[in-house]
Design an enzyme around this catalytic site. Structure first.
Site, PDB file in Angstrom:
ATOM      1  N   HIS A   1      18.065  20.357 -42.269  1.00 51.70           N
ATOM      2  CA  HIS A   1      17.294  21.414 -42.570  1.00 51.70           C
ATOM      3  C   HIS A   1      18.143  22.650 -42.305  1.00 51.70           C
ATOM      4  O   HIS A   1      18.872  22.717 -41.182  1.00 51.70           O
ATOM      5  CB  HIS A   1      16.307  21.463 -41.536  1.00 51.70           C
ATOM      6  CG  HIS A   1      14.772  22.516 -41.935  1.00 51.70           C
ATOM      7  ND1 HIS A   1      15.015  23.726 -41.570  1.00 51.70           N
ATOM      8  CD2 HIS A   1      13.747  22.335 -42.415  1.00 51.70           C
ATOM      9  CE1 HIS A   1      14.098  24.579 -41.826  1.00 51.70           C
ATOM     10  NE2 HIS A   1      13.233  23.505 -42.415  1.00 51.70           N
TER      11      HIS A   1
ATOM     12  N   CYS B   1      13.931  24.000 -47.723  1.00 51.22           N
ATOM     13  CA  CYS B   1      14.942  24.554 -46.668  1.00 51.22           C
ATOM     14  C   CYS B   1      16.081  23.382 -46.413  1.00 51.22           C
ATOM     15  O   CYS B   1      16.462  23.477 -45.195  1.00 51.22           O
ATOM     16  CB  CYS B   1      13.995  24.769 -45.379  1.00 51.22           C
ATOM     17  SG  CYS B   1      12.983  26.047 -45.718  1.00 51.22           S
TER      18      CYS B   1
ATOM     19  N   ASP C   1      17.353  17.377 -33.731  1.00 49.21           N
ATOM     20  CA  ASP C   1      16.188  18.089 -34.292  1.00 49.21           C
ATOM     21  C   ASP C   1      15.026  17.075 -34.527  1.00 49.21           C
ATOM     22  O   ASP C   1      14.891  16.085 -35.383  1.00 49.21           O
ATOM     23  CB  ASP C   1      16.457  18.721 -35.353  1.00 49.21           C
ATOM     24  CG  ASP C   1      15.346  19.314 -36.216  1.00 49.21           C
ATOM     25  OD1 ASP C   1      14.445  19.113 -36.041  1.00 49.21           O
ATOM     26  OD2 ASP C   1      15.933  19.910 -37.244  1.00 49.21           O
TER      27      ASP C   1
ATOM     28  N   LYS D   1       3.846  20.695 -36.281  1.00 49.63           N
ATOM     29  CA  LYS D   1       4.178  19.442 -37.064  1.00 49.63           C
ATOM     30  C   LYS D   1       3.520  18.345 -35.819  1.00 49.63           C
ATOM     31  O   LYS D   1       3.706  17.299 -36.570  1.00 49.63           O
ATOM     32  CB  LYS D   1       5.563  19.281 -37.196  1.00 49.63           C
ATOM     33  CG  LYS D   1       5.900  20.443 -38.250  1.00 49.63           C
ATOM     34  CD  LYS D   1       7.514  20.059 -38.859  1.00 49.63           C
ATOM     35  CE  LYS D   1       8.238  21.277 -39.241  1.00 49.63           C
ATOM     36  NZ  LYS D   1       7.678  21.815 -40.642  1.00 49.63           N
TER      37      LYS D   1
ATOM     38  N   GLN E   1      10.596  16.593 -37.603  1.00 44.18           N
ATOM     39  CA  GLN E   1       9.820  15.362 -38.339  1.00 44.18           C
ATOM     40  C   GLN E   1       9.704  14.225 -37.606  1.00 44.18           C
ATOM     41  O   GLN E   1       9.138  13.259 -38.409  1.00 44.18           O
ATOM     42  CB  GLN E   1      10.676  15.164 -39.455  1.00 44.18           C
ATOM     43  CG  GLN E   1      10.759  16.543 -40.534  1.00 44.18           C
ATOM     44  CD  GLN E   1       9.414  17.212 -41.070  1.00 44.18           C
ATOM     45  OE1 GLN E   1       8.501  16.431 -40.995  1.00 44.18           O
ATOM     46  NE2 GLN E   1       9.458  18.390 -41.282  1.00 44.18           N
TER      47      GLN E   1
END
Lengths: 418, 149
Positions: free
Chosen positions: A135, A376, A212, A238, A215
């Protein structure tokens, strides 16, 4: 996120989705006269009543600043804030609550590491290694750091399915590599990265790893000690929590050695005009009044998601993914983008002769919310030679019927453009 | 479906599938790139000015049905026109799609371009329709890149 759900003989996991949906007020509404079909959870998840109530209750009943007042409300707010930190620690199975730093979101967490850790460790000629599926928030902070320090950003390639080329990755971890920053789960492709191997390969060469987790956290159990990563970043919104709040997990040893990022109140032990002594972890990295209500809401979101059960969520989302994949593959002209063997419940696709933007508009007429565009992740789009995809991204509150609605909607798109 | 047909009119779909004046223009005197960061769409406009007249205009790029059709129909509408006329058309088109309530009524001079009136009902798509017009507008001035942001 294994594929047991591909086997129709395996009983659907025990998740009472119909009942759980009632926990989400927004899922009860209609859009343009049709029931909302929300397939954009990778952008942001919906919020259960428990989270909305926790935020409202904080403001209605115990609003005060934290860590300083001697009065009762401040004490209540401080307790609620710090107990949420403990909930985050337990969610990630971090060793120590001092390793949990509250930030605005994943983006800020990565910027914190790039700035505080990166500036001290990455020098001229050094390298930061990322992957081709990141991302923008896990690209740009490193580009900025590399530009400032005269370092080089290296990018590990992905294959045509959107899976990381692990051998190429390993070759790229070299003597000049100072940090590896990799997404746990790709937002644009759904790819689940082999993060344990990535950590092992990097650590074998003494290189720390940032993951990261934006998600990942809402869809599977994450254990930072088992993964062995050095930093882990995620966003509350999220994970069914409020916007504007996120988490940076960092191993205490690394965080201790890092300079503060922002200066201000709460991050200090004492201040004179001659010298300031910084506060201990994690407060050293939490300058200013934080997003107290957001942290409390995030705590409520974690309680909620734990009560549903992340393992059961992962199993249900696997069946949704299998069903959705089969439905989309059966539609003429639809091509899935992102077909890695280990995948989260993200269905990114292109439709022959129809731009993703038009797909999104037509689906929206039926109350079906998807994301369209580059997500993104423009380098991912470039990798696949497409300007954009349409993306249906799922959460545990989605149903098989909603996937059928998506397929029906796509047939209608094809009809409009026939 | 009827609402959708308001937006995706047959003329628009036709220009999307078979864009007119699509491709490079070697003799162009001005090139402008338009960019919609929302969707990543890009359009490059090539204009050949002959004094104050738009002698020829072609475009390249990939975009959605609305932006492609808008570009295609715009090229047909402005070719051979004076700068001042084109500026006026730009203003009328902008009013049609995103102007204050009532301003779209005054759209007679838009001719075929009036098929974009449906876009008004789709605020997220306004930029798709106007991107190429903004590019043209800046071609009439001096800028070489425009963005819808």
């Amino acid at each position: 996120m294994k594929r047991a759900a591909d086997d129709p003989n395996v009983a659907a996991p025990s998740l009472d989705v119909k009942r759980l949906r009632e926990d989400f007020p927004v899922l009860q509404r209609s859009v343009r006269g049709r029931p909302l079909v929300y397939l954009d959870s990778a952008a942001t998840t919906q919020k259960p009543r428990a989270v909305i109530d926790a935020v409202a209750r904080h403001y209605a009943e115990e609003n005060a600043n934290i860590h300083r007042g001697v009065h009762l409300l401040s004490e209540l707010a401080t307790t609620a804030y710090e107990s949420a930190r403990e909930k985050v620690r337990a969610l990630l199975n971090a060793a120590d609550v001092r390793e949990i730093v509250f930030v605005r979101g994943t983006t800020e967490a990565i910027n914190l590491v790039a700035s505080s850790y990166g500036r001290g460790r990455v020098g001229s000629g050094d390298e930061v290694l990322i992957t081709a599926m990141e991302h923008h928030s896990n690209i740009v902070p490193w580009q900025m750091l590399c530009e400032e320090m005269g370092a080089r950003l290296r990018v590990a390639p992905i294959d045509d399915r959107g899976a990381l080329d692990l051998e190429a990755f390993e070759r790229l971890v070299g003597p000049r590599t100072k940090l590896v920053a990799v997404t746990h789960v790709s937002n644009a492709l759904g790819t689940v990265n082999p993060v344990r191997e990535i950590v092992a390969m990097s650590h074998a060469r003494g290189v720390p790893v940032l993951l990261d987790g934006a998600q990942a956290v809402a869809h599977q159990t994450v254990d930072v000690q088992a993964l062995g990563c050095d930093f882990y970043a995620f966003s509350g919104h999220k994970l069914f929590g409020p916007t504007g709040i996120g988490v940076l997990y960092g191993r205490a040893e690394l965080l201790e050695a890092m300079p503060p990022w922002q200066g201000g109140g709460d991050m200090i032990a004492s201040v004179t005009f001659e010298k300031t002594t910084y506060n201990v972890l994690p407060y050293k990295f939490e300058a200013g009044t934080p997003h107290i209500a957001g942290v409390i809401g995030l705590g409520a979101a974690i309680d909620y998601v734990q009560s549903v059960g992340l393992d059961r969520i992962a199993a249900w989302e696997d069946s949704l993914l299998a069903h959705g994949t089969a439905l989309l593959e059966a539609l003429p002209g639809v091509r899935l983008v992102g077909t890695a063997p280990d995948k989260a419940a993200v269905l990114s696709f292109v439709l022959d002769g129809v731009h993703a933007h038009d797909v999104g508009t037509i689906l929206d007429q039926d109350g079906i919310a998807i994301r369209t565009g580059h997500h993104c992740a423009q380098p991912v789009m470039d990798r696949f030679g497409i300007p954009a995809t349409a993306r249906a991204s799922l959460a545990f509150y989605n149903t098989l019927e909603e996937l059928e609605a998506l397929a029906a909607g796509l047939r209608k798109v094809a009809e409009v453009f026939a | 479906m009827s609402d959708l047909r308001e937006l995706y009119q047959a003329t628009i779909l036709d220009h999307y599938k078979k864009p007119r004046n699509f491709g490079p223009l070697a003799e162009a005197t001005t090139h402008v790139e338009g960019h919609n960061p929302l969707c990543g769409d890009r359009v490059t406009l090539h204009v050949l000015f002959d004094g104050d007249v738009v002698r020829d205009v072609r475009f390249e790029g990939s975009g959605c049905a609305i932006s492609t059709a808008s570009a295609s129909m715009m090229t047909e509408a402005v070719k051979g026109r004076q700068r001042a006329e084109v500026e006026r058309l730009f203003e009328r088109f902008r009013d049609l799609i995103a102007g204050p309530e009532g301003s779209e009524a005054d759209s007679d001079e838009l001719g075929k371009l009036a098929v974009f009136s449906g876009v008004r009902e789709y605020p997220t798509r306004v930029k798709c329709a106007t991107l190429v017009w903004h590019a043209l507008h800046s071609a009439l001035g001096d800028a070489t890149t425009v963005s819808t942001e």
